[in-house]
Scaffold this active site. Structure first.
Site, PDB file in Angstrom:
ATOM      1  N   VAL A 269      58.245  31.200 -34.525  1.00 22.79           N
ATOM      2  CA  VAL A 269      57.803  29.933 -35.119  1.00 22.79           C
ATOM      3  C   VAL A 269      58.160  29.967 -36.601  1.00 22.79           C
ATOM      4  O   VAL A 269      57.976  31.002 -37.264  1.00 22.79           O
ATOM      5  CB  VAL A 269      56.287  29.730 -34.939  1.00 22.79           C
ATOM      6  CG1 VAL A 269      55.825  28.429 -35.594  1.00 22.79           C
ATOM      7  CG2 VAL A 269      55.930  29.731 -33.454  1.00 22.79           C
TER       8      VAL A 269
ATOM      9  N   GLU B  40      59.536  37.131 -30.583  1.00 13.63           N
ATOM     10  CA  GLU B  40      60.937  37.510 -30.814  1.00 13.63           C
ATOM     11  C   GLU B  40      61.213  37.769 -32.282  1.00 13.63           C
ATOM     12  O   GLU B  40      62.261  38.289 -32.633  1.00 13.63           O
ATOM     13  CB  GLU B  40      61.874  36.396 -30.317  1.00 13.63           C
ATOM     14  CG  GLU B  40      61.972  36.352 -28.810  1.00 13.63           C
ATOM     15  CD  GLU B  40      62.973  35.306 -28.339  1.00 13.63           C
ATOM     16  OE1 GLU B  40      63.443  34.496 -29.162  1.00 13.63           O
ATOM     17  OE2 GLU B  40      63.256  35.300 -27.136  1.00 13.63           O
TER      18      GLU B  40
ATOM     19  N   HIS C 288      48.283  33.695 -37.398  1.00 13.04           N
ATOM     20  CA  HIS C 288      48.846  32.444 -37.892  1.00 13.04           C
ATOM     21  C   HIS C 288      49.392  31.670 -36.688  1.00 13.04           C
ATOM     22  O   HIS C 288      49.265  32.113 -35.542  1.00 13.04           O
ATOM     23  CB  HIS C 288      49.922  32.709 -38.950  1.00 13.04           C
ATOM     24  CG  HIS C 288      50.962  33.713 -38.527  1.00 13.04           C
ATOM     25  ND1 HIS C 288      51.812  33.517 -37.457  1.00 13.04           N
ATOM     26  CD2 HIS C 288      51.269  34.942 -39.021  1.00 13.04           C
ATOM     27  CE1 HIS C 288      52.609  34.552 -37.334  1.00 13.04           C
ATOM     28  NE2 HIS C 288      52.293  35.450 -38.255  1.00 13.04           N
TER      29      HIS C 288
ATOM     30  N   GLY D 169      52.225  31.307 -35.518  1.00 14.53           N
ATOM     31  CA  GLY D 169      53.152  32.072 -34.670  1.00 14.53           C
ATOM     32  C   GLY D 169      52.399  32.830 -33.592  1.00 14.53           C
ATOM     33  O   GLY D 169      52.772  32.804 -32.416  1.00 14.53           O
ATOM     34  N   HIS D 170      51.312  33.515 -33.994  1.00 10.15           N
ATOM     35  CA  HIS D 170      50.504  34.226 -32.994  1.00 10.15           C
ATOM     36  C   HIS D 170      49.917  33.234 -31.985  1.00 10.15           C
ATOM     37  O   HIS D 170      49.865  33.515 -30.785  1.00 10.15           O
ATOM     38  CB  HIS D 170      49.324  34.941 -33.655  1.00 10.15           C
ATOM     39  CG  HIS D 170      49.706  36.049 -34.586  1.00 10.15           C
ATOM     40  ND1 HIS D 170      49.534  35.966 -35.945  1.00 10.15           N
ATOM     41  CD2 HIS D 170      50.231  37.269 -34.337  1.00 10.15           C
ATOM     42  CE1 HIS D 170      49.928  37.098 -36.497  1.00 10.15           C
ATOM     43  NE2 HIS D 170      50.365  37.903 -35.557  1.00 10.15           N
TER      44      HIS D 170
END
Ligand code: PAF
Length: 280
Positions: free
Chosen positions: A179, A151, A37, A39-40
């Site tokens: 994110v 994180e 997603h 974030g990745h």
């Protein structure tokens, strides 16, 4: 649709990395379990800024799931993942379980010290040994200059940084910020398990952390802040596994803000377990 180039053997990975290194290029690794997603992708972008070549590993690691956890139903979206990485990374490394854990595999990284004690470890006692072992293997297989971790899994990030230092792994371990959705919910591959009703409640997790961090900064007692946070989460329908204040570096328990601290939470909404954390 374009797809990122992919190798699925240690040999193929090492050949690609060796050719880049031979040309004097810096290599970054972003370890993932796929179901990529935004974030990745932000981790991949961070890696891009730190290196000339970016490898993303996609491996749903069986050894970090307990028998009662979601290994078999963990989302596997390899074709989609490869399309998302096209133009962002040079290579996806997608080993099969037999490549990572060949017959007779018998070695595990074991962890001691505060980073791996309590929090997730209290609820998932075999988890970090599985994570540390697979990440050690990935770092030794790819030999990257840097490796980037989110994180969002803050305890995992600290366990891996400790492990890399302790085992003299040469990769620099970098943490990248979480994110979030517009309503504050941290992006996670597990969010897709939430029902509509649970999804509407889920941002309470981040709000509780923000509120707790504000109260701590205002000088409120840590024990009182934790109790209030637990109560707020329970009132919103969460079953709280933990809400805890820890030293931001060592993850040792703390009760004040003498050094940078981190407030970490894990709580379940129905069958879905969510984790999050905030700097204090
Ligand atoms: O954070 C994850 O997705 C996994 O725990 C990791 C670091 C890729 C190890 O399997």
């Amino acid at each position: 649709m374009d797809r990122v180039a992919t190798v699925d053997t240690v040999k193929g990975l090492r050949e690609a990395v060796a050719s880049w290194r031979g040309a004097g290029e810096r290599v970054a690794l972003v370890p993932t379990m796929g179901a990529l997603h935004v974030g990745h992708l932000s981790l991949v972008e961070r890696a891009r800024a730190l290196a000339d070549r970016v490898v993303v590993s996609i491996f749903v690691n069986p050894t970090q799931f307990a028998p009662n956890e979601d290994f078999s139903k963990y989302p596997r979206t390899l074709d989609d993942d490869r399309a998302k990485l096209a133009g962002l990374a040079e290579l996806a490394y997608t080993p099969l379980v037999e490549e990572m854990y060949p017959p007779g595999f018998a070695t595990t990284v074991s962890l001691a010290g505060p980073a791996a004690a309590g929090l997730e470890d209290a609820f998932r006692p075999t988890h970090f040994a599985g994570v540390a072992t697979v990440v050690a293997k990935l770092l030794l297989q790819a030999l990257p200059d840097v490796a980037v971790f989110g994180e969002k899994d803050y305890q995992q990030l600290k366990v891996i940084a400790r492990m890399a230092r302790d085992l003299d792994l040469t990769a620099e371990i970098i943490g990248a910020p979480t994110v979030r959705e517009a309503d504050g919910l941290a992006l996670s591959s597990r969010n897709r398990y939430l029902s509509d009703e649970e999804r509407a409640l889920a941002p309470t997790l981040h709000r509780t952390l923000q509120d707790g961090a504000a109260r701590l900064r205002a000088g409120e007692d840590a024990g009182a802040v934790v109790t209030a946070g637990e109560d707020a989460l329970a009132a919103a329908g969460f079953a709280v596994d933990y809400l805890a204040l820890r030293d931001a570096e060592t993850l040792a328990p703390v009760s004040d803000l003498a050094a940078p601290a981190r407030l970490l939470v894990a709580a379940r909404l129905g069958a879905t377990r969510l984790i999050d954390n905030i700097a204090v």
